[in-house]
Design a protein around this motif. Structure first.
Motif, PDB file in Angstrom:
ATOM      1  N   SER A 106      -5.217  14.393   3.833  1.00 12.73           N
ATOM      2  CA  SER A 106      -6.374  13.279   3.589  1.00 12.73           C
ATOM      3  C   SER A 106      -5.787  11.824   2.956  1.00 12.73           C
ATOM      4  O   SER A 106      -5.129  11.812   1.961  1.00 12.73           O
ATOM      5  N   SER A 108      -7.262   9.361   2.237  1.00 14.24           N
ATOM      6  CA  SER A 108      -8.140   8.847   1.246  1.00 14.24           C
ATOM      7  C   SER A 108      -7.781   9.450  -0.177  1.00 14.24           C
ATOM      8  O   SER A 108      -7.737   8.683  -1.385  1.00 14.24           O
ATOM      9  N   THR A 112      -5.917   7.649  -3.681  1.00 14.39           N
ATOM     10  CA  THR A 112      -6.814   7.806  -4.856  1.00 14.39           C
ATOM     11  C   THR A 112      -5.620   8.468  -5.892  1.00 14.39           C
ATOM     12  O   THR A 112      -5.858   7.961  -7.087  1.00 14.39           O
TER      13      THR A 112
END
Length: 277
Positions: A106, A108, A112
């Motif tokens: 992922s 994203s 993060t």
């Protein structure tokens, strides 16, 4: 998830690091692997990841032997070694070249985690400090979302705030479908993080117990005077003793991992017997 059967391993075919070692690790747990320097922690992790091959026995991940290194297994394993190489790429470039090997990666999540660990996503990784390199690779490993996440000395090189953030992130990514194995000699870095303790000592796993069970069977505390107590192990100083006693009063105490580890490697067999019972 992981099943090690009668595994024997050595580098020179003479001095065995493991002999007929058996171990089962399940999904939904964070395992802390402890052992003295030279006990074979890193080698055990490499066997699990299929990076070295046993003289005897097998290591299965999802019932598949990792020695054959099939793609279906490798895409479900992320292994962060103690010594690692980072290319002359930014984190974004590294993801573009490497994330494709992990179907559940992922982007994203990755950015993060980079932000949480205070890593510059535009910095060339091999120009950064060792600690920053380590944090970038930790972020990548977490973002792979593999079923098996193996980390060898992940907190080595991290400053105190980064260690705190690391523990928070590891706790946040555990799911019922994920197994996390962390090896370290910095025992206190695993406090309040792991749920199951593994201790590798003298060619075998001598402890494989949930932390709650350890707390149920043993009491850890500081005592000005241990007279009258059935002390299993203690470390004295001028003020008194940090001690381990059998928990016969059903009172909970916080597990002192460092004290427990010292007790086990010092040869205190009674503690091992109590935890195995």
């Amino acid at each position: 998830m992981i099943e090690i059967k009668n595994l024997s391993f050595s580098y020179n075919r003479q001095a065995l690091l493991f002999e007929d070692l058996n171990l089962v690790l399940e999904q939904g747990h964070i395992y802390g692997l402890l052992g003295k320097n030279g006990a074979g922690k890193s080698t055990l992790l490499k066997n699990i990841a299929g990076l070295v091959y046993p003289q005897k026995g097998s290591c299965l991940v999802n019932e598949i032997n990792v020695s054959g290194r099939p793609v279906s297994v490798l895409e479900e394993i992320y292994f962060l070694a103690e010594d690692f190489y980072v290319p002359s790429l930014t984190p974004a470039q590294f993801v573009a070249n490497t994330a494709g090997f992990y179907p559940k990666f992922s982007k994203s999540d990755f950015y993060t985690y980079l932000k949480a660990l205070d890593v510059d996503e535009d910095a060339v990784m091999d120009k950064q400090s060792f600690g920053q390199q380590k944090k970038a690779m930790i972020a990548f490993g977490l973002a792979t979302n593999t079923g098996l996440l193996i980390m060898d000395e992940p907190t080595n090189g991290l400053d105190i705030p980064s260690k705190v953030q690391f523990r928070k992130l590891i706790a946040s990514v555990l799911t019922d479908e994920r197994c996390i194995v962390i090896s370290t000699h910095q025992v206190r870095d695993l406090d309040s993080l792991i749920d199951t303790l593994l201790v590798l000592h003298e060619k075998e796993i001598v402890i494989n117990r949930p932390m709650d069970e350890v707390a149920e069977k043993l009491t850890f505390g500081f005592y000005a005077d241990t007279e009258g107590l059935k002390v299993l192990y203690e470390e004295r100083d001028m003020r008194g003793s940090n001690a381990i006693v059998q928990n016969t009063a059903n009172k909970y105490s916080k597990v002192d991992l460092e004290l427990l580890f010292n007790a086990i490697i010092s040869g205190t067999k009674k503690i091992v017997e109590i935890l195995k019972a």
